[in-house]
Each structure stands twice: as structure tokens, then as C-alpha cells.
Design a protein around this motif. Structure first.
Motif, short mmCIF file in Angstrom:
data_model
loop_
_atom_site.label_atom_id
_atom_site.label_comp_id
_atom_site.label_asym_id
_atom_site.label_seq_id
_atom_site.Cartn_x
_atom_site.Cartn_y
_atom_site.Cartn_z
N GLY A 63 0.72 -1.26 0.05
CA GLY A 63 -0.25 0.00 0.05
C GLY A 63 0.84 1.30 -0.02
N ALA A 64 1.04 1.99 1.05
CA ALA A 64 1.76 3.06 1.41
C ALA A 64 3.24 2.79 1.46
N LYS A 65 4.04 3.80 1.30
CA LYS A 65 5.38 3.72 1.41
C LYS A 65 5.70 3.39 3.07
N ASP A 66 6.66 2.77 3.47
CA ASP A 66 6.76 2.36 4.44
C ASP A 66 8.48 2.22 4.67
N THR A 67 9.16 1.86 5.99
CA THR A 67 10.26 1.55 6.28
C THR A 67 10.50 0.41 6.99
N LEU A 68 11.07 -0.62 6.80
CA LEU A 68 11.59 -1.76 7.64
C LEU A 68 12.59 -1.07 8.72
N THR A 69 12.28 -1.23 9.92
CA THR A 69 13.30 -0.70 11.05
C THR A 69 13.85 -1.66 11.69
N GLY A 70 13.47 -3.09 11.55
CA GLY A 70 14.33 -4.05 12.52
C GLY A 70 13.33 -5.43 12.36
N VAL A 71 14.05 -6.47 12.78
CA VAL A 71 13.67 -7.77 12.87
C VAL A 71 14.14 -8.39 14.06
N THR A 72 13.27 -9.13 14.94
CA THR A 72 13.52 -10.10 16.09
C THR A 72 13.30 -11.41 15.56
N ALA A 73 14.07 -12.18 16.34
CA ALA A 73 13.77 -13.51 16.17
C ALA A 73 13.77 -14.47 17.34
N GLN A 74 12.75 -15.41 17.76
CA GLN A 74 12.64 -16.24 18.82
C GLN A 74 13.67 -17.13 18.53
N GLY A 75 14.73 -17.56 19.39
CA GLY A 75 15.86 -18.36 19.04
C GLY A 75 17.17 -17.58 18.60
N ALA A 76 17.17 -16.19 18.84
CA ALA A 76 18.36 -15.49 18.67
C ALA A 76 18.37 -14.21 19.58
N GLU A 77 19.68 -14.03 20.08
CA GLU A 77 19.73 -13.07 21.20
C GLU A 77 19.54 -11.42 20.34
N ARG A 78 19.91 -11.37 18.99
CA ARG A 78 19.50 -10.09 18.43
C ARG A 78 19.86 -10.49 17.02
N VAL A 79 19.10 -9.40 16.06
CA VAL A 79 19.10 -9.48 14.84
C VAL A 79 19.39 -8.12 14.13
#
Length: 152
Positions: free
Chosen positions: A55-71
Motif C-alpha cells: 500500500g503506502a510507502k513504509d520503512t523496515l526498521t528491524g527484525v527480531t527472532a525467537q531463538g536468537a539474542e539479536r538480529v
């Protein structure tokens, strides 16, 4: 006969119950998500997928994962014949334009991956955006050096 008619009516009503208005489609499409597990325990894994704003413009700001400390969002770049990789804070999304996270370009780096995760399973990835609600997908877990994408 009456019992058979009642059962047929119940089956028809049950089928129609699922025909109501469907949930609105997410304004973000995420496809072909996979996480390549680290070759050595304690090293990071890599994540790949394709993402499109519907739809509208947007921005991917981050990802998290269950099973990883950080992404972290990362991008590999060729500078004068030398490949280097750096973290990026966000990725702009233009409606209808597919952004590929793949080896040699944008990708995810997953740090502190749970060693209990095994190839053939899945891991939930939750994508966060500046505008849209978070989207969670099940990413296929792939062994190091195997499966669809290669490298990072």
C-alpha cells in the motif's frame, strides 16, 4: 432420512461460516524467508527473504527472532574490488517494489543463535516498520552450505 438432512444442513452452514469477510491483507508481503544456521556454534547465522510494501510507502526498521539474542539488518558492498559488510538502520519500502535480502546484498545477521535450532525446522521472524503493524513469518531453517541461498 431426517438425520441425514440435518447433518447435510449442518455441514453446509459450517462451510458457509468460513465464507464471511476475510481479514484485511497485510500492507507488507514477506516471502521465501529462510535462516542459514551458523557453521560454527557461537557464530552468527544469516537471514534471507523478499519484502514488498503493498500500500503506502513504509520503512523496515528491524527484525527480531525467537531463538536468537539479536538480529541486525546488514548490507554487503563491493568497494574497489573488496567486499565489506556493514549494519544498516532501516530499509525504505516503495509500494509494489520487491526488495530482496540475499547473499551479496542486504541480509539479516542473527547473533546468539540457539544451538538447539536444527535444519528442517522453522524460526519465527518478526519484522517491525515505521508505519505498519509488525509482521511475523516462519522462516525455514537451513543447514550451513545447503538449501536455497548460499553465503551471506
Amino acid at each position: 432420512m431426517r438425520i441425514a438432512s440435518s447433518l447435510a444442513l449442518a455441514a453446509a452452514l459450517s462451510a458457509l461460516a468460513g465464507c464471511g469477510p476475510s481479514e484485511p491483507a497485510s500492507p507488507i508481503a514477506i516471502e521465501n524467508a529462510e535462516v542459514r544456521l551458523p557453521a560454527v556454534s557461537g557464530r552468527p547465522g544469516a537471514g534471507y527473504f523478499a519484502i514488498t510494501a503493498r500500500g503506502a510507502k513504509d520503512t523496515l526498521t528491524g527484525v527480531t527472532a525467537q531463538g536468537a539474542e539479536r538480529v541486525e539488518l546488514h548490507e554487503s558492498m563491493n568497494e574497489g574490488g573488496v567486499m565489506r559488510m556493514e549494519a544498516i538502520a532501516e530499509v525504505p519500502l516503495t509500494p509494489g517494489v520487491r526488495v530482496a535480502f540475499e547473499p551479496g546484498g542486504k541480509h539479516l545477521m542473527l547473533f546468539g543463535v540457539d544451538p538447539a535450532l536444527k535444519a528442517g525446522g522453522t524460526i519465527p521472524l518478526t519484522f517491525s516498520f515505521a508505519g505498519a503493524q509488525p509482521v511475523t513469518v516462519q522462516a525455514k531453517l537451513v543447514a550451513p552450505g545447503g538449501g536455497g541461498h548460499s553465503g551471506h
